[in-house]
Design a protein around this motif. Structure first.
Motif, short mmCIF file in Angstrom:
data_model
loop_
_atom_site.label_atom_id
_atom_site.label_comp_id
_atom_site.label_asym_id
_atom_site.label_seq_id
_atom_site.Cartn_x
_atom_site.Cartn_y
_atom_site.Cartn_z
N GLY A 11 0.82 -1.20 0.00
CA GLY A 11 0.00 0.00 0.00
C GLY A 11 0.85 1.25 0.00
N PHE A 12 0.21 2.39 0.17
CA PHE A 12 0.91 3.67 0.11
C PHE A 12 1.96 3.80 1.22
CE2 PHE A 12 0.59 8.33 1.43
CZ PHE A 12 1.59 8.74 0.55
N ILE A 13 1.54 3.64 2.46
CA ILE A 13 2.49 3.73 3.56
C ILE A 13 3.42 2.51 3.55
CG2 ILE A 13 2.76 3.79 6.07
CD1 ILE A 13 0.08 5.23 6.24
N GLY A 14 2.84 1.33 3.34
CA GLY A 14 3.62 0.10 3.41
C GLY A 14 4.75 0.02 2.41
N PRO A 47 1.60 0.83 -9.70
CA PRO A 47 2.90 1.46 -9.40
C PRO A 47 3.41 1.14 -8.00
CG PRO A 47 1.45 3.02 -10.51
CD PRO A 47 0.61 1.82 -10.19
N LEU A 48 2.50 1.06 -7.02
CA LEU A 48 2.92 0.75 -5.66
C LEU A 48 3.49 -0.66 -5.58
CD1 LEU A 48 -0.01 2.30 -3.57
CD2 LEU A 48 2.31 3.21 -3.84
N TYR A 49 2.79 -1.61 -6.20
CA TYR A 49 3.26 -3.00 -6.21
C TYR A 49 4.58 -3.11 -6.97
CZ TYR A 49 3.54 -7.91 -7.63
OH TYR A 49 3.96 -9.18 -7.89
N LEU A 212 0.87 3.01 16.77
CA LEU A 212 1.06 4.32 16.14
C LEU A 212 -0.28 4.83 15.61
CD1 LEU A 212 4.31 3.53 14.11
CD2 LEU A 212 4.14 4.61 16.37
N ARG A 213 -0.74 5.94 16.15
CA ARG A 213 -1.98 6.54 15.68
C ARG A 213 -1.65 7.58 14.61
NH1 ARG A 213 -4.36 7.05 21.85
NH2 ARG A 213 -5.07 4.88 22.01
N TYR A 214 -1.69 7.12 13.34
CA TYR A 214 -1.36 8.01 12.22
C TYR A 214 -2.43 9.08 12.05
CZ TYR A 214 2.00 4.43 10.61
OH TYR A 214 3.04 3.54 10.51
N GLN A 215 -1.97 10.29 11.72
CA GLN A 215 -2.89 11.36 11.36
C GLN A 215 -3.12 11.28 9.85
OE1 GLN A 215 -4.14 13.11 14.18
NE2 GLN A 215 -2.96 11.45 15.09
N ASN A 216 -3.33 12.37 9.16
CA ASN A 216 -3.64 12.36 7.72
C ASN A 216 -2.35 12.30 6.91
OD1 ASN A 216 -6.81 13.29 7.36
ND2 ASN A 216 -5.87 14.04 9.23
N VAL A 217 -2.01 11.11 6.45
CA VAL A 217 -0.75 10.89 5.73
C VAL A 217 -0.94 11.24 4.26
CG1 VAL A 217 1.05 9.22 5.19
CG2 VAL A 217 -0.20 9.05 7.36
N PHE A 218 0.04 11.95 3.70
CA PHE A 218 -0.01 12.32 2.28
C PHE A 218 1.40 12.27 1.70
CE2 PHE A 218 1.41 16.20 4.22
CZ PHE A 218 2.19 16.83 3.26
N GLY A 219 1.48 12.33 0.37
CA GLY A 219 2.79 12.44 -0.26
C GLY A 219 2.85 11.80 -1.63
N VAL A 220 4.03 11.86 -2.21
CA VAL A 220 4.27 11.32 -3.54
C VAL A 220 3.92 9.83 -3.56
CG1 VAL A 220 6.03 10.84 -5.28
CG2 VAL A 220 6.07 12.99 -4.01
N GLY A 221 3.16 9.42 -4.58
CA GLY A 221 2.78 8.02 -4.73
C GLY A 221 1.40 7.71 -4.21
N PHE A 257 -1.95 17.15 8.85
CA PHE A 257 -1.41 16.46 7.68
C PHE A 257 0.07 16.18 7.90
CE2 PHE A 257 -5.01 18.89 6.14
CZ PHE A 257 -5.69 17.97 5.36
N ILE A 258 0.47 14.91 7.68
CA ILE A 258 1.87 14.53 7.84
C ILE A 258 2.38 13.86 6.58
CG2 ILE A 258 1.18 12.39 9.03
CD1 ILE A 258 3.92 12.62 10.53
N ASN A 259 3.56 14.26 6.15
CA ASN A 259 4.15 13.72 4.93
C ASN A 259 4.55 12.27 5.11
OD1 ASN A 259 6.60 13.27 2.95
ND2 ASN A 259 5.45 15.03 2.18
N ILE A 260 4.48 11.51 4.02
CA ILE A 260 4.80 10.09 4.06
C ILE A 260 6.23 9.84 4.53
CG2 ILE A 260 5.41 10.12 1.59
CD1 ILE A 260 3.97 7.15 3.63
N GLU A 261 7.17 10.72 4.18
CA GLU A 261 8.56 10.53 4.60
C GLU A 261 8.69 10.62 6.12
OE1 GLU A 261 11.08 13.17 2.46
OE2 GLU A 261 10.55 12.36 0.49
#
Length: 316
Positions: A11-14, A47-49, A212-221, A257-261
């Motif tokens: 997935g996106f984060i994974g 693309p993620l796979y 880990l309680r993720y907030q709104n993750v965003f970023g390239v991909g 909002f938190i960046n994927i990196e």
């Protein structure tokens, strides 16, 4: 702890996490069933796979299948459990699906840990801000309060602020880890159930855990095709298709909002730091950004000549 299993690792984060761990010398195994909602109808060309293919030990399988889970856990030192159905709105009309994947899938992993010989020493769970429901607010100069969802009647009247029982407007506060847990979506409820199961079972078998309680993750991909990845994707898709943006309510609702990196870095720290054991940690920027600001930033960044319409529409 060099052997890492990431469920939902395509997935996106994974996928971002898998690639970073791979670059740091970890041996990464990914268990993922390549959901069509995330990867499209032709998942093999996703693309993620494709980004993780050949770089990790990839197992196409499902966290709700015991055989797949037993196979993937073999010889692993750490499990990073990302696999889940996401989307707060979607969860309210796909209750069985969310229960099966999020709750039963997690229960199955824990059941295998309890009953099958393994080398797992740490379990990292991807939880969500959704466990906090509407979040934390302040009433005047007094104590923190945790309001329930707004009524349809109030929103029909254009009253979008959170209020107390007397109609007094409440001030939004940053929601810390000690805030009240009161999910207002079925998705949030399943994430809270995951947390409780992981805490209980991992303690009983001596496996360290981090939630880990993720907030709104965003970023390239991030997918522009999946409507449940948040407003950044939704707004981007509309802008790129030259459609005006319809901003719900008054546009002043805030998100973190938190960046994927940064998300990946926080997750790796929870893996590597000795102090990050049996902990629950919010993963966010700590900065509140309102939806209208986000819309303006995106329109400016894409350099598209479209309008931003604050409609007063709302989601129940």
């Amino acid at each position: 702890m060099k052997n890492i299993l990431i469920t939902g690792g395509a997935g996106f984060i994974g996928s971002n996490l898998a690639l970073k761990l791979n670059s740091l010398g970890y041996s990464v195994t990914v268990l993922d069933h390549l959901s069509e909602q995330i990867h499209g109808s032709n998942s093999e060309n996703s693309p993620l796979y494709q980004s993780v293919l050949g770089k990790v030990n990839f197992i196409k399988g499902d966290v709700t299948c015991r055989e797949d889970v037993e196979k993937s856990i073999q010889n692993q030192d750490v499990i990073i459990h990302l696999a889940a159905e996401t989307g707060t709105g979607q969860s309210m009309y796909e209750i069985e699906k969310y229960s099966r994947v999020n709750v039963y899938g997690t229960a199955l992993i824990l059941d295998v840990l309890v009953n099958q010989k393994n080398a797992v020493k740490k379990f990292i769970l991807a939880s969500s801000r959704a466990v906090y429901g509407e979040g934390k607010y302040q009433k005047g100069n007094f104590e923190a309060v945790y309001p329930e969802s707004r009524s349809v009647a109030s929103m029909q009247q254009g009253k979008f602020e959170m209020t107390d029982e007397n109609g007094e407007i409440l001030q939004a506060l940053a929601t810390d880890e000690n805030s009240k847990l009161h999910p207002t979506s079925y998705y949030g409820l399943t994430k809270l159930q995951q947390e409780q199961m992981v805490k209980l079972v991992c303690k009983s078998i001596g496996v360290k855990y981090v939630i880990l309680r993720y907030q709104n993750v965003f970023g390239v991909g991030q997918s522009l095709l999946n409507p449940y990845t948040g407003i950044l994707s939704i707004f981007s898709t509309q802008i790129l298709n030259a459609k005006n943006l319809n901003i719900f309510e008054d546009g002043l609702m805030t998100r973190d909002f938190i960046n994927i990196e940064d998300t990946v870095e926080a997750t790796i720290k929870s893996l590597e730091l000795e102090s990050a054991n049996n902990e629950i940690i919010n993963v966010g920027s700590g900065i509140a950004t309102d939806v209208l600001t986000i819309a303006n930033i995106l329109v400016h960044s894409y350099a598209k000549n479209i309008s931003i319409d604050i409609s007063g529409d709302y989601r129940v």
